[in-house]
Design an enzyme around this catalytic site. Structure first.
Site, PDB file in Angstrom:
ATOM      1  N   ASP A 188       0.899  -1.276  -0.230  1.00 16.31           N
ATOM      2  CA  ASP A 188      -0.228  -0.026   0.056  1.00 16.31           C
ATOM      3  C   ASP A 188       0.922   1.207   0.160  1.00 16.31           C
ATOM      4  O   ASP A 188       1.914   1.362   0.790  1.00 16.31           O
ATOM      5  CB  ASP A 188      -0.917  -0.035   1.396  1.00 16.31           C
ATOM      6  CG  ASP A 188      -2.016   1.144   1.368  1.00 16.31           C
ATOM      7  OD1 ASP A 188      -2.964   0.892   1.074  1.00 16.31           O
ATOM      8  OD2 ASP A 188      -1.482   2.292   1.372  1.00 16.31           O
ATOM      9  N   GLU A 232      -4.623   2.468  -4.150  1.00 15.14           N
ATOM     10  CA  GLU A 232      -3.318   2.558  -4.247  1.00 15.14           C
ATOM     11  C   GLU A 232      -2.669   1.425  -3.383  1.00 15.14           C
ATOM     12  O   GLU A 232      -1.900   1.265  -2.989  1.00 15.14           O
ATOM     13  CB  GLU A 232      -2.742   3.704  -3.552  1.00 15.14           C
ATOM     14  CG  GLU A 232      -3.709   4.383  -2.636  1.00 15.14           C
ATOM     15  CD  GLU A 232      -3.811   3.629  -1.137  1.00 15.14           C
ATOM     16  OE1 GLU A 232      -4.622   2.690  -1.066  1.00 15.14           O
ATOM     17  OE2 GLU A 232      -3.004   3.838  -0.334  1.00 15.14           O
TER      18      GLU A 232
HETATM   19  P1  GH3 Z   1      -1.957   5.596   4.131  1.00 16.46           P
HETATM   20  O1  GH3 Z   1      -0.652   5.614   4.440  1.00 16.46           O
HETATM   21  O2  GH3 Z   1      -2.796   5.112   5.712  1.00 16.46           O
HETATM   22  O3  GH3 Z   1      -2.247   4.196   3.266  1.00 16.46           O
HETATM   23  O4  GH3 Z   1      -2.627   6.771   3.672  1.00 16.46           O
HETATM   24  P2  GH3 Z   1      -3.368   6.852   2.338  1.00 16.46           P
HETATM   25  O5  GH3 Z   1      -3.621   8.499   2.198  1.00 16.46           O
HETATM   26  O6  GH3 Z   1      -2.393   6.476   1.109  1.00 16.46           O
HETATM   27  O7  GH3 Z   1      -4.644   6.180   2.170  1.00 16.46           O
HETATM   28  P3  GH3 Z   1      -6.046   6.591   2.144  1.00 16.46           P
HETATM   29  O8  GH3 Z   1      -6.896   5.198   1.926  1.00 16.46           O
HETATM   30  O9  GH3 Z   1      -6.705   7.682   3.031  1.00 16.46           O
HETATM   31  O10 GH3 Z   1      -6.134   7.227   0.738  1.00 16.46           O
HETATM   32  C1  GH3 Z   1      -5.974   6.495  -0.691  1.00 16.46           C
HETATM   33  C2  GH3 Z   1      -5.881   7.484  -1.514  1.00 16.46           C
HETATM   34  O11 GH3 Z   1      -5.670   6.761  -2.881  1.00 16.46           O
HETATM   35  C3  GH3 Z   1      -7.224   8.319  -1.909  1.00 16.46           C
HETATM   36  C4  GH3 Z   1      -7.556   8.033  -3.181  1.00 16.46           C
HETATM   37  O12 GH3 Z   1      -7.962   9.282  -3.666  1.00 16.46           O
HETATM   38  C5  GH3 Z   1      -6.412   7.542  -3.826  1.00 16.46           C
HETATM   39  N1  GH3 Z   1      -6.521   6.882  -5.005  1.00 16.46           N
HETATM   40  C6  GH3 Z   1      -7.078   5.663  -5.226  1.00 16.46           C
HETATM   41  N2  GH3 Z   1      -7.205   5.290  -6.587  1.00 16.46           N
HETATM   42  C7  GH3 Z   1      -6.476   6.012  -7.285  1.00 16.46           C
HETATM   43  C8  GH3 Z   1      -6.239   6.458  -8.573  1.00 16.46           C
HETATM   44  O13 GH3 Z   1      -6.736   5.530  -9.545  1.00 16.46           O
HETATM   45  N3  GH3 Z   1      -5.520   7.511  -8.882  1.00 16.46           N
HETATM   46  C9  GH3 Z   1      -5.224   8.293  -7.992  1.00 16.46           C
HETATM   47  N4  GH3 Z   1      -4.649   9.419  -8.543  1.00 16.46           N
HETATM   48  N5  GH3 Z   1      -5.415   8.333  -6.691  1.00 16.46           N
HETATM   49  C10 GH3 Z   1      -6.123   7.135  -6.133  1.00 16.46           C
HETATM   50 MG    MG Z   2      -2.377   4.093   1.322  1.00 19.94          MG
HETATM   51 MG    MG Z   3      -5.063   1.991   0.951  1.00 17.44          MG
END
Ligand code: GH3
Ligand code: MG
Ligand code: MG
Ligand code: MG
Length: 314
Positions: A188, A232
């Site tokens: 992650d 992610e």
């Molecule tokens: P942590 O270290 O606890 O994992 O914090 P984090 O911010 O990585 O985790 P969180 O689950 O709060 O946020 C995940 C983020 O990933 C939020 C979302 O907008 C972003 N994300 C998910 N899929 C995509 C994608 O396909 N493209 C982009 N640019 N961002 C994405």
């Molecule tokens: Mg994350």
């Molecule tokens: Mg995550």
């Protein structure tokens, strides 16, 4: 058969890469040789079998795109060949077209019911045969493309969760059968929400592509599977991998990503992009579900996050 010269004039050549591989199956030597000659004139790659048994053997060896199958043959008839091809998951998707002198509609119905795509009666009208083959191959090409697209993640071009789940189930059963270990990694990206907030979603997307490529490049065995599990989060399936191998590989991924020095000014723990990795190794048994492995790796990922991120927990 019509005059081969007129067919050659109207042919559309296939390039070497797209030339369809066709297996002609007929107990009558004249029929099969004449048909093979015509198909070769159209740049198809043709092999020949003189009976049902040979046909099944050759399908196993060379996996043709299409089988042109006679019905009436001694020992094993075309229906039985078709039935066996369709019963085997490995050969089920190979196209079968019956090419036969049996004009009775009940025979045709039987052939189609067995899963053949088409039933063409002799004497062969070559331009029609050619057109039908072309249409069937085109349909199969589109179908294969759609199947491939449905299994890949659109952003990163690596396997998506649907394909991963199916491979995980297969590997779990195989490992349980042989009492072999298997490992799984949940990876992650740390503080990725802040990455998007700082650099924008387009940069975030680019970043996910880089992470996907980096993880894929770290794999050594063709049986290892890297997939996008969601958002992610990436998942790696390592058949036959022991705990020690898994730890080495996870550390390699973590360090290699760090060495790319992707700026992440929003991260409170590093100037650069980092990942946290949760791993788990198990020797599955048939009573458990593969979810056991996912849950255990997820718990270790949670530990990695809780204890500061940019870490591997196994
Ligand atoms: P942590 O270290 O606890 O994992 O914090 P984090 O911010 O990585 O985790 P969180 O689950 O709060 O946020 C995940 C983020 O990933 C939020 C979302 O907008 C972003 N994300 C998910 N899929 C995509 C994608 O396909 N493209 C982009 N640019 N961002 C994405
Ligand atoms: Mg994350
Ligand atoms: Mg995550
Ligand atoms: Mg025959």
């Amino acid at each position: 058969m019509s005059n081969p010269a007129s067919i050659i004039d109207s042919r559309k050549n296939y390039s070497k890469a797209e030339a369809p591989r066709v297996l002609v199956v007929d107990d009558d030597a004249t029929s099969r040789e004449a048909l093979a000659l015509l198909l070769r004139h159209h740049d198809m790659i043709v092999s020949i079998a003189k009976c049902g048994k040979d046909a099944l053997k050759m399908v196993q060896e060379s996996r043709p795109d299409l089988v042109l199958l006679d019905v009436t043959m001694p020992e094993m008839d075309g229906y039985e060949v078709c039935r066996r091809l369709k019963a085997d998951p490995e050969t089920r998707n190979i196209m079968v077209i019956f090419l036969t002198g049996m004009t009775d509609s009940r025979n045709e119905e039987r052939g189609l019911a067995l899963g053949a795509l088409d039933y063409i009666t002799k004497p062969v009208v070559v331009p029609i045969l050619k057109a039908r083959i072309k249409n069937h191959l085109e349909m199969k090409r589109k179908n294969d493309l759609l199947t491939a697209l449905a299994r890949l993640d659109g952003l990163t071009n690596i396997p998506n969760r649907r394909l991963f789940d199916s491979l995980l189930h297969q590997e779990w059963s195989r490992s349980a059968r042989h009492s072999r270990p298997m490992s799984l990694m949940m990876i992650d990206v740390d503080f990725f929400k802040r990455y998007n907030d700082t650099y924008g979603h387009i940069a975030g997307d680019d970043c996910l592509r880089v992470v996907a490529r980096l993880i894929s490049q770290c794999m050594k065995r063709s049986s290892d599977v890297v997939a996008r599990y969601g958002g992610e989060e990436f998942v790696v399936l390592l058949p036959e991998a022991e705990e020690a191998d898994t730890l080495v590989l996870a550390e390699k991924i973590r360090k290699k990503l760090l060495s790319l020095k992707i700026p992440h000014s929003g991260s409170p723990i590093s100037d650069y992009l980092t990942v946290s990795i949760g791993c788990c190794t198990m020797t599955p048994n048939a009573q458990q579900s593969p979810q056991t492995l996912i849950i255990a790796a997820d718990q270790n990922l949670y530990q990695a996050k809780e204890s500061g991120r940019n870490k591997v927990v196994i």
